[in-house]
Design a protein around this motif. Sequence first.
Motif, PDB file in Angstrom:
ATOM      1  N   MET A  94       0.843  -1.174   0.000  1.00 31.38           N
ATOM      2  CA  MET A  94       0.000   0.000   0.000  1.00 31.38           C
ATOM      3  C   MET A  94       0.891   1.241   0.000  1.00 31.38           C
ATOM      4  SD  MET A  94      -2.768   1.385   2.840  1.00 31.38           S
ATOM      5  CE  MET A  94      -3.302  -0.227   3.189  1.00 31.38           C
ATOM      6  N   ILE A  95       0.493   2.208  -0.758  1.00 33.31           N
ATOM      7  CA  ILE A  95       1.207   3.474  -0.804  1.00 33.31           C
ATOM      8  C   ILE A  95       0.878   4.239   0.475  1.00 33.31           C
ATOM      9  CG2 ILE A  95       1.479   5.640  -2.079  1.00 33.31           C
ATOM     10  CD1 ILE A  95       0.463   4.102  -4.561  1.00 33.31           C
ATOM     11  N   PRO A  96       1.885   4.647   1.244  1.00 34.66           N
ATOM     12  CA  PRO A  96       1.607   5.333   2.514  1.00 34.66           C
ATOM     13  C   PRO A  96       0.675   6.535   2.380  1.00 34.66           C
ATOM     14  CG  PRO A  96       3.925   4.784   2.366  1.00 34.66           C
ATOM     15  CD  PRO A  96       3.309   4.448   1.032  1.00 34.66           C
ATOM     16  N   ALA A  97       0.784   7.268   1.293  1.00 34.07           N
ATOM     17  CA  ALA A  97      -0.076   8.441   1.106  1.00 34.07           C
ATOM     18  C   ALA A  97      -1.543   8.060   0.957  1.00 34.07           C
ATOM     19  CB  ALA A  97       0.388   9.222  -0.117  1.00 34.07           C
ATOM     20  N   MET A  98      -1.815   6.824   0.571  1.00 35.40           N
ATOM     21  CA  MET A  98      -3.190   6.369   0.373  1.00 35.40           C
ATOM     22  C   MET A  98      -3.769   5.691   1.615  1.00 35.40           C
ATOM     23  SD  MET A  98      -4.205   7.153  -2.686  1.00 35.40           S
ATOM     24  CE  MET A  98      -5.561   6.037  -2.928  1.00 35.40           C
ATOM     25  N   SER A  99      -2.972   5.552   2.655  1.00 38.69           N
ATOM     26  CA  SER A  99      -3.400   4.830   3.847  1.00 38.69           C
ATOM     27  C   SER A  99      -4.693   5.377   4.439  1.00 38.69           C
ATOM     28  CB  SER A  99      -2.284   4.875   4.893  1.00 38.69           C
ATOM     29  OG  SER A  99      -2.699   4.255   6.072  1.00 38.69           O
TER      30      SER A  99
END
Length: 58
Positions: free
Chosen positions: A1-6
């Motif tokens: 998962m992309i951290p910015a999308m968490s």
Amino acid sequence: MIPAMSRKWKQINKFVEVLDAGWRDSALAQRPAGAAPLRVMDFGGRATSAGMPPARST
């Protein structure tokens, strides 16, 4: 998962939990087999910019 999308994925998961609970408590969950398909529309507007494909009717 992309951290910015968490945060967005947490928001989506919470929405699905709420929707699931509402579904289970509604008469729609008791529809007979072979009933006409239930059509759900998403008016979110920015779904494609979140990297998710647009919803399809089945």
